[in-house]
Write a protein that holds these residues in place. Structure first.
Motif, PDB file in Angstrom:
ATOM      1  N   HIS A  80       0.852  -1.189   0.000  1.00  0.00           N
ATOM      2  CA  HIS A  80       0.000   0.000   0.000  1.00  0.00           C
ATOM      3  C   HIS A  80       0.888   1.240   0.000  1.00  0.00           C
ATOM      4  O   HIS A  80       1.789   1.374   0.841  1.00  0.00           O
ATOM      5  CB  HIS A  80      -0.908   0.009   1.229  1.00  0.00           C
ATOM      6  CG  HIS A  80      -2.006   1.013   1.132  1.00  0.00           C
ATOM      7  ND1 HIS A  80      -1.778   2.367   1.239  1.00  0.00           N
ATOM      8  CD2 HIS A  80      -3.346   0.871   0.896  1.00  0.00           C
ATOM      9  CE1 HIS A  80      -2.923   3.016   1.102  1.00  0.00           C
ATOM     10  NE2 HIS A  80      -3.886   2.124   0.888  1.00  0.00           N
ATOM     11  N   PRO A  81       0.661   2.166  -0.913  1.00  0.00           N
ATOM     12  CA  PRO A  81       1.592   3.299  -1.052  1.00  0.00           C
ATOM     13  C   PRO A  81       1.710   4.170   0.195  1.00  0.00           C
ATOM     14  O   PRO A  81       2.798   4.672   0.496  1.00  0.00           O
ATOM     15  CB  PRO A  81       1.017   4.090  -2.236  1.00  0.00           C
ATOM     16  CG  PRO A  81      -0.387   3.614  -2.392  1.00  0.00           C
ATOM     17  CD  PRO A  81      -0.401   2.200  -1.932  1.00  0.00           C
ATOM     18  N   THR A  82       0.632   4.343   0.942  1.00  0.00           N
ATOM     19  CA  THR A  82       0.690   5.187   2.137  1.00  0.00           C
ATOM     20  C   THR A  82       1.578   4.554   3.201  1.00  0.00           C
ATOM     21  O   THR A  82       2.408   5.235   3.825  1.00  0.00           O
ATOM     22  CB  THR A  82      -0.720   5.424   2.694  1.00  0.00           C
ATOM     23  OG1 THR A  82      -1.502   6.113   1.711  1.00  0.00           O
ATOM     24  CG2 THR A  82      -0.677   6.250   3.966  1.00  0.00           C
ATOM     25  N   ILE A  83       1.421   3.256   3.417  1.00  0.00           N
ATOM     26  CA  ILE A  83       2.232   2.575   4.430  1.00  0.00           C
ATOM     27  C   ILE A  83       3.672   2.447   3.946  1.00  0.00           C
ATOM     28  O   ILE A  83       4.620   2.655   4.723  1.00  0.00           O
ATOM     29  CB  ILE A  83       1.628   1.210   4.782  1.00  0.00           C
ATOM     30  CG1 ILE A  83       0.172   1.375   5.252  1.00  0.00           C
ATOM     31  CG2 ILE A  83       2.454   0.519   5.860  1.00  0.00           C
ATOM     32  CD1 ILE A  83      -0.540   0.082   5.558  1.00  0.00           C
ATOM     33  N   GLY A 284      -0.315  -5.249   8.906  1.00  0.00           N
ATOM     34  CA  GLY A 284       0.237  -6.529   8.483  1.00  0.00           C
ATOM     35  C   GLY A 284       1.641  -6.407   7.940  1.00  0.00           C
ATOM     36  O   GLY A 284       2.134  -7.326   7.279  1.00  0.00           O
ATOM     37  N   TYR A 285       2.314  -5.313   8.225  1.00  0.00           N
ATOM     38  CA  TYR A 285       3.646  -5.061   7.670  1.00  0.00           C
ATOM     39  C   TYR A 285       4.791  -5.528   8.559  1.00  0.00           C
ATOM     40  O   TYR A 285       5.724  -6.167   8.090  1.00  0.00           O
ATOM     41  CB  TYR A 285       3.809  -3.562   7.411  1.00  0.00           C
ATOM     42  CG  TYR A 285       3.383  -3.126   6.027  1.00  0.00           C
ATOM     43  CD1 TYR A 285       4.304  -2.602   5.130  1.00  0.00           C
ATOM     44  CD2 TYR A 285       2.062  -3.233   5.617  1.00  0.00           C
ATOM     45  CE1 TYR A 285       3.921  -2.198   3.867  1.00  0.00           C
ATOM     46  CE2 TYR A 285       1.670  -2.829   4.355  1.00  0.00           C
ATOM     47  CZ  TYR A 285       2.599  -2.322   3.473  1.00  0.00           C
ATOM     48  OH  TYR A 285       2.221  -1.925   2.222  1.00  0.00           O
ATOM     49  N   LEU A 286       4.747  -5.154   9.837  1.00  0.00           N
ATOM     50  CA  LEU A 286       5.893  -5.362  10.722  1.00  0.00           C
ATOM     51  C   LEU A 286       5.430  -5.862  12.084  1.00  0.00           C
ATOM     52  O   LEU A 286       4.295  -5.593  12.487  1.00  0.00           O
ATOM     53  CB  LEU A 286       6.661  -4.045  10.897  1.00  0.00           C
ATOM     54  CG  LEU A 286       7.406  -3.535   9.667  1.00  0.00           C
ATOM     55  CD1 LEU A 286       7.793  -2.076   9.851  1.00  0.00           C
ATOM     56  CD2 LEU A 286       8.648  -4.379   9.401  1.00  0.00           C
ATOM     57  N   PRO A 287       6.309  -6.585  12.805  1.00  0.00           N
ATOM     58  CA  PRO A 287       5.932  -7.065  14.140  1.00  0.00           C
ATOM     59  C   PRO A 287       5.807  -5.902  15.122  1.00  0.00           C
ATOM     60  O   PRO A 287       6.761  -5.166  15.350  1.00  0.00           O
ATOM     61  CB  PRO A 287       7.101  -7.984  14.529  1.00  0.00           C
ATOM     62  CG  PRO A 287       7.831  -8.269  13.258  1.00  0.00           C
ATOM     63  CD  PRO A 287       7.639  -7.068  12.402  1.00  0.00           C
ATOM     64  N   LEU A 288       4.635  -5.747  15.674  1.00  0.00           N
ATOM     65  CA  LEU A 288       4.395  -4.747  16.709  1.00  0.00           C
ATOM     66  C   LEU A 288       3.124  -5.140  17.437  1.00  0.00           C
ATOM     67  O   LEU A 288       2.161  -5.586  16.811  1.00  0.00           O
ATOM     68  CB  LEU A 288       4.234  -3.347  16.107  1.00  0.00           C
ATOM     69  CG  LEU A 288       4.080  -2.201  17.117  1.00  0.00           C
ATOM     70  CD1 LEU A 288       5.382  -1.967  17.885  1.00  0.00           C
ATOM     71  CD2 LEU A 288       3.655  -0.904  16.423  1.00  0.00           C
ATOM     72  N   ALA A 289       3.125  -4.986  18.743  1.00  0.00           N
ATOM     73  CA  ALA A 289       1.949  -5.309  19.543  1.00  0.00           C
ATOM     74  C   ALA A 289       1.746  -4.233  20.587  1.00  0.00           C
ATOM     75  O   ALA A 289       2.658  -3.467  20.909  1.00  0.00           O
ATOM     76  CB  ALA A 289       2.112  -6.668  20.215  1.00  0.00           C
ATOM     77  N   ALA A 290       0.529  -4.183  21.117  1.00  0.00           N
ATOM     78  CA  ALA A 290       0.209  -3.206  22.153  1.00  0.00           C
ATOM     79  C   ALA A 290      -0.786  -3.821  23.122  1.00  0.00           C
ATOM     80  O   ALA A 290      -1.723  -4.502  22.711  1.00  0.00           O
ATOM     81  CB  ALA A 290      -0.367  -1.934  21.542  1.00  0.00           C
ATOM     82  N   THR A 291      -0.572  -3.558  24.398  1.00  0.00           N
ATOM     83  CA  THR A 291      -1.520  -3.933  25.440  1.00  0.00           C
ATOM     84  C   THR A 291      -2.053  -2.638  26.037  1.00  0.00           C
ATOM     85  O   THR A 291      -1.302  -1.870  26.636  1.00  0.00           O
ATOM     86  CB  THR A 291      -0.849  -4.780  26.531  1.00  0.00           C
ATOM     87  OG1 THR A 291      -0.227  -5.924  25.915  1.00  0.00           O
ATOM     88  CG2 THR A 291      -1.860  -5.254  27.561  1.00  0.00           C
ATOM     89  N   ALA A 324       4.408   2.359  10.469  1.00  0.00           N
ATOM     90  CA  ALA A 324       3.432   1.579   9.701  1.00  0.00           C
ATOM     91  C   ALA A 324       2.056   1.611  10.365  1.00  0.00           C
ATOM     92  O   ALA A 324       1.029   1.734   9.686  1.00  0.00           O
ATOM     93  CB  ALA A 324       3.914   0.137   9.565  1.00  0.00           C
ATOM     94  N   ALA A 325       2.020   1.517  11.699  1.00  0.00           N
ATOM     95  CA  ALA A 325       0.744   1.511  12.415  1.00  0.00           C
ATOM     96  C   ALA A 325       0.020   2.850  12.264  1.00  0.00           C
ATOM     97  O   ALA A 325      -1.195   2.891  12.039  1.00  0.00           O
ATOM     98  CB  ALA A 325       0.972   1.196  13.883  1.00  0.00           C
ATOM     99  N   LEU A 326       0.745   3.950  12.385  1.00  0.00           N
ATOM    100  CA  LEU A 326       0.127   5.270  12.204  1.00  0.00           C
ATOM    101  C   LEU A 326      -0.382   5.433  10.778  1.00  0.00           C
ATOM    102  O   LEU A 326      -1.471   5.988  10.551  1.00  0.00           O
ATOM    103  CB  LEU A 326       1.131   6.365  12.535  1.00  0.00           C
ATOM    104  CG  LEU A 326       1.381   6.603  14.023  1.00  0.00           C
ATOM    105  CD1 LEU A 326       2.628   7.455  14.230  1.00  0.00           C
ATOM    106  CD2 LEU A 326       0.162   7.259  14.680  1.00  0.00           C
ATOM    107  N   ALA A 327       0.377   4.945   9.811  1.00  0.00           N
ATOM    108  CA  ALA A 327      -0.061   5.027   8.415  1.00  0.00           C
ATOM    109  C   ALA A 327      -1.303   4.173   8.181  1.00  0.00           C
ATOM    110  O   ALA A 327      -2.207   4.560   7.428  1.00  0.00           O
ATOM    111  CB  ALA A 327       1.064   4.592   7.488  1.00  0.00           C
ATOM    112  N   SER A 328      -1.359   3.004   8.823  1.00  0.00           N
ATOM    113  CA  SER A 328      -2.538   2.150   8.688  1.00  0.00           C
ATOM    114  C   SER A 328      -3.789   2.846   9.215  1.00  0.00           C
ATOM    115  O   SER A 328      -4.853   2.804   8.583  1.00  0.00           O
ATOM    116  CB  SER A 328      -2.317   0.827   9.425  1.00  0.00           C
ATOM    117  OG  SER A 328      -3.471   0.016   9.373  1.00  0.00           O
ATOM    118  N   LEU A 329      -3.687   3.495  10.368  1.00  0.00           N
ATOM    119  CA  LEU A 329      -4.829   4.245  10.899  1.00  0.00           C
ATOM    120  C   LEU A 329      -5.202   5.397   9.970  1.00  0.00           C
ATOM    121  O   LEU A 329      -6.388   5.729   9.815  1.00  0.00           O
ATOM    122  CB  LEU A 329      -4.492   4.762  12.300  1.00  0.00           C
ATOM    123  CG  LEU A 329      -4.334   3.691  13.385  1.00  0.00           C
ATOM    124  CD1 LEU A 329      -3.883   4.317  14.699  1.00  0.00           C
ATOM    125  CD2 LEU A 329      -5.632   2.907  13.585  1.00  0.00           C
TER     126      LEU A 329
END
Length: 447
Positions: A80-83, A284-291, A324-329
């Motif tokens: 995806h171009p934005t991500i 779905g790009y990079l390993p990252l998690a949040a609790t 990547a996460a900010l771009a996904s949002l």
């Protein structure tokens, strides 16, 4: 037959297909995979080399719809171009910096964006880790340490649901309800009681020792897409609140639009005490998690060093993942991803109904938003013998028609990127229908 036009195998004198396969079989160990079957000389692994939208491409130029979103991770499609741009911009600055004793802007902004998904300010604290299992592991350790630091050390037990899946690290594995995966490891993890329903939970005699209840809200993925009864989650939240028990929601699979809303718990207006996120967090790009955690839980860890949460990973809050996460949002907002889902969910529902009507091999279909399962059984309704591995055979046959997915036992999983269009949804069901027919007999009309 191969989806879009097939190209020629990419020519590379030093790294051709046979070379890659030989290296793989000599050195690699694949997850959830019987290695003797993988390394059998007759087994020719699929080598994926490219992605574009909902399509993946192998080294022979064959294209396939990514029918399970690369193990339930991809949200907006590949490349995806934005991500892509967000990651490239961050690469030009710094690819990684420690989050232990330091901070960086993207982690701050992402935490704010995630907290804002719950406008009543109920989930204000974000603890980053690497994957879904560690997001759950964080919640479990936090829940236990919270009880210790609040004078409730007797609350050292968790409740989990049979056939649930929460990851493979030791603590998360001890709460896993799938015996084939977890039975041998449970004694090494947390004390846990397993239940099948809210009624069984209410009947437990050990409620005074329970620190938290964990559940995959609305739908269990690894349990062949088992959908919980409507209203069950809201009842569970009411009961756990009444009993002073923390509610831990594992939204690793259901989060980020999979069920039709940003988070599954929002369907029933439930706010948990811990919310575990990963997979789709970065698109779905990079390993990252949040609790995500309630402020009052965070407050119990304030004070001197003895009260700190001593847990973390080298790549916690990795800047590329945060970018990547900010771009996904951003893509969710710009492309109105959630607003476009109802029509796709409806098309998916209609296609599932047609498939069940057309094929005597389809015992049932189950759906929760853009998550679906097609359960295959014999004509008399009995399960196929496990050694026939019918689900595996059907998924392998579907490759010939431009579809990649994996089964859970004999349930075919349909969980594509949310960016999929109507034509591509139709393609999925054409491929599945033909694959069932090729594997079990010509008894289903092509949709």
């Amino acid at each position: 037959m191969w989806g879009l036009d097939a190209g020629m195998r990419a020519q590379d004198d030093s790294h051709d297909h046979d070379h890659w396969v030989a290296l793989d079989k000599a050195h690699c160990w694949h997850p959830f995979t019987p290695q003797d079957l993988w390394c059998d000389p007759q087994h020719d692994p699929l080598m994926l080399v490219k992605g574009d939208g909902v399509w993946l491409e192998d080294d022979a130029g064959h294209r396939y719809i990514d029918g399970n979103a690369s193990i339930w991770t991809n949200i907006h499609g590949h490349a995806h171009p934005t991500i892509n741009q967000a990651i490239q911009q961050q690469l030009s600055k710094v690819s990684h910096s420690s989050y232990l004793g330091y901070a960086h802007p993207l982690a701050s902004e992402l935490a704010c964006e995630l907290a804002a998904q719950f406008p009543d300010s109920s989930l204000q604290r974000v603890f980053y880790s690497d994957n879904g299992s560690t997001a759950v592991e964080c919640a479990l350790k936090m829940a236990i340490q919270y009880r210790m630091q609040c004078g409730e050390a007797q609350r050292d037990t968790f409740v989990a649901f049979i056939d649930g899946y929460h990851g493979d690290t030791m603590g998360a594995a001890s709460l896993g309800g799938v015996d084939a995966f977890f039975a041998r490891f449970r004694k090494f993890g947390f004390p846990v009681e397993f239940v099948r329903s809210l009624e069984e939970l209410r009947a437990l005699e050990c409620l005074g020792r329970v620190a938290g209840v964990i559940i995959e809200p609305l739908v269990q993925g690894v349990n062949q897409v088992h959908v919980w009864p409507e209203g069950m989650l809201a009842e569970l939240r009411a009961f756990t609140s009444e009993q002073g028990i923390h509610l831990i929601l594992d939204e690793v699979m259901t989060g980020f639009g999979r069920t039709g809303k940003m988070f599954a718990c929002q369907h029933e207006e439930v706010v948990p005490d811990f919310l575990c996120l990963a997979k789709g967090l970065t698109g779905g790009y990079l390993p990252l998690a949040a609790t995500l955690v309630r402020e009052e839980i965070y407050d119990a860890f304030r004070g001197d060093r003895s009260r700190a949460f001593y847990y973390g990973h080298s790549y916690t809050a990795n800047p590329l993942g945060c970018a990547a996460a900010l771009a996904s949002l951003q893509v969710f907002a710009e492309e109105q991803t959630l607003e476009r889902l109802p029509a796709k969910i409806q098309q998916l529902s209609e296609a599932l109904q047609q498939l069940q009507q057309a094929s005597p091999w389809v015992h049932s279909t189950r759906q929760c938003g853009m998550v679906a399962g097609v359960e295959l059984r014999a004509r008399d309704g009995q399960a196929f013998p496990a050694n026939r591995r019918v689900g595996d055979a059907v998924c392998l046959a579907a490759r010939q028609y431009g579809l990649l997915t994996r089964p859970v036992l004999d349930t075919i999983i349909i969980l594509p990127p949310l960016s999929i269009n109507a034509e591509e949804i139709h393609h999925i069901f054409t491929a599945i229908t033909q694959a069932i027919s090729d594997t079990l007999g010509d008894s289903a009309e092509i949709l």
